[in-house]
Enzyme design. Sequence first.
Site, short mmCIF file in Angstrom:
data_model
loop_
_atom_site.label_atom_id
_atom_site.label_comp_id
_atom_site.label_asym_id
_atom_site.label_seq_id
_atom_site.Cartn_x
_atom_site.Cartn_y
_atom_site.Cartn_z
N HIS A 1 -34.02 -16.22 123.69
CA HIS A 1 -34.64 -14.96 123.71
C HIS A 1 -33.91 -13.88 123.26
CE1 HIS A 1 -36.86 -17.81 126.58
NE2 HIS A 1 -37.94 -17.18 126.16
N GLU B 1 -47.61 -18.80 117.28
CA GLU B 1 -47.21 -17.73 116.53
C GLU B 1 -47.59 -18.05 115.02
OE1 GLU B 1 -45.23 -18.98 118.69
OE2 GLU B 1 -44.62 -17.27 119.96
#
Lengths: 406, 329, 85
Positions: B132, B63
């Site tokens: 998540h 990321e």
Amino acid sequence: MIDFAMPSLGADMDAGTLVEWFIKPGDAVRRGDIIALVETQKGAIEIEVFQDGRLGDIKVGPGERVPVGTVLATILEPGETVPSPAAETPPSAVEEAAPPAPLSPRPPMPQLEAERAVPAAAPGEAAATRPRITPAARRQAAEKGIDLATVSPGAEGVIGLAEIAAVAAIKPAPAGETRARRPGIDLGEMRKAIAAAMSRSHRDIPHYWVSQTIDLTALFAWLEAENAKRSTAERLLYAAPLIKAVALALKERPELNGHYGEAGFVPAERVHLGIATALRGGGLVAPALHDADSIGLEELMTRLADLIPRARAGRLRSSELSDASATFSNLGEGTSEAIMPLIYPPQVAIVGCGAATLRPFVVGGKVEARRLLTVTVAGDHRVSDGRRASQFLARLDALLQKPEAL
Amino acid sequence: MSEMRRITYREAVREALREALSRDERVFLMGEDVGAYGGAYACSLGLLEEFGPERIRNTPLAESGFVGAGIGAAMNGMRPIVEIMTINFSLLALDQIVNNAATIRHMSGGQFSVPLVIRMATGAGRQLAAQHSHSFECWFAHIPGIRVVAPALVADARGMLPAALADPDPVVIMEHATLYNVEGEVPADGELAVDLDRAAIRREGTDATIVTYSANVMKALAAAEALAGEAIDCEVIDLRSLRPIDDATILASVRKTHRAVVVDEGWRSVGIAAEISARIQEQAFFDLDAPVERVCSVEVPIPYPSHLEQAAIPQPETIAAAVRRTLRR
Amino acid sequence: MTDTELMDLVRKTLFDVAPDLEGEELEARETFHDQFEIDSMDFLNFVIGLAKATGVEIPESDYPRLQTPAGAVAYLRANWAAAST
């Protein structure tokens, strides 16, 4: 030295206005003396002193409106001397002992009074005892000119917009419009006081009601014979034996005679029966008839004849407003058969009577016209159950069948 | 009023992506599995075939690297859209977002801007467990130099992307993962004029204001519907933008209703709800008839089992209970 | 005593019993109860007051005749003479 404070004359009183001192510093006082006159929602109340001694300093002057618990004056105990100026407590300490004064030198705002409308608390408890008034309610009260001291808190003890709206709805007509004004009593203010007390009762007390119809034929016959023998001034009203019988029956049922406070129920040792008195033009006040169970019918009549006109004229004494251990409400004249009364907090019972009227009743297996009274007891389920009220009513019935013994 | 049509939130995102890619050659999409797989939530399904691998670019699981690449591309004239699979993983890119994307306009004295759009899925409710399912919106809303928006309605999902691309500064779009399958109405044609600055009143009411955003707008509306049966009339505000926050809309509503409940799927401590509550109390204190209530997630990592997961996050029932408390009922 | 004086006595006695009524106009033919919400206690005090002022002994059985101001005046007129002879 003893502090003589603004008394709380009932659950709904937050503040009072000192009208007049009847004595001056240095004067001797005896327990039970009336020493001051205070204007409240229930009229001008004569305030009694509860100890012997001499009046020390007067702290609150005529015209001042102060919250309940504010020290009005000091009482010097027998033998105690007026402190010399040199020995006097430093002013700062005096101020600390007095209820918190507003920082501003201006007279206190109504809102500030409302904040202090609780007995003086230790500094650490201040936050807990400060009235819970929402900011929006405060602003709206200021805009509408409503004195927050007159607003009864709602759910959770909070004064919010709903509580302000309720007061605004019953706010008396503005000056200029005519409205009933009696000496010593402002009926608009009294209505607010009743609204506050009865709202609290209806909200906080889990009521139950138990009724019984009692045959008063024997009592009326006895009364008629008695009154025929008596001079005008010595005659009895049927309320007198009725009140006596209610008081005697209450004495035997401590669960119906006492007060429910923060510590729970505390039974009263004596029976001071509040006599619900309707005022002409509306309004209701229930001054205590002290020791109603232990005085004779003549004495009881004399006291009633004194108490009721004073209640209507707004000239009651502080003990009469704060001492009642239960309430008696008698519709008396008229034709209404029964009443379902609400308890006056912090009391735990009220006895309500309809009119004593001729009605059909079964006597010895036959229907007869009899003088009947329907008595309804409202009790507080936090303290008692319907069974107790039922026992009370059975005892009351028995007492009323033997009026000569009362 | 133009005609409306019903599509899903996912389709709205995909349509917005397709439109952006078609209208402006500088626009490209990059992220993990956005290509052949179509993205973790299938928002870019079919776009690879349509626009080719140059503009629909799969990235490594890195990321910080690909967000940094997006910042560089934006500074050099491109209009990148970067997709981060979930907000939990965005933490790996925080350095790029906070230290670069948010600062370069200021540190360069206005010489450079970063017209970057970052999309990410947020929130709980799909049993994806603690790594998540979180709501870190407040982490981003804290940072000057970026804009943070959270489309709750399908029309906003459709309209906010073009508005974000038109903005010369970085915009983070938070898409709640439970919303992708929700259907809603969008205008059939014409311009999607979507203002990124303003909150929207989704339901008008007079008794209490529920302030929320993203998926909780739907829960707040459900609570309001239930409370209507109790004669409690709620106003529901969809914040839409978490940075900047539209104080004016919130305050106007609270001044009308005198009561506020803030609903936030983030944790209570130091979060968006705390910020909204503070602003209300700073600016509308004298209008309040009750303390501002907060309905937030329980302060635990979001649990995996469905019943615990649901118990951990705001629900219509807990929102309704908070509204009742403000009314002392 | 003239009827006017008797009516003044009735008025004064009523106001003594119920000072909150001070200054009210009396409707001669309407009952005290209907005009002023006078209850049995007020009425008893009123009768006692009249008896004290006039020396007239008023038995309970006569109470119905004193329910209005005019009735009270008529009763006193009829009985005072008897009491004072």
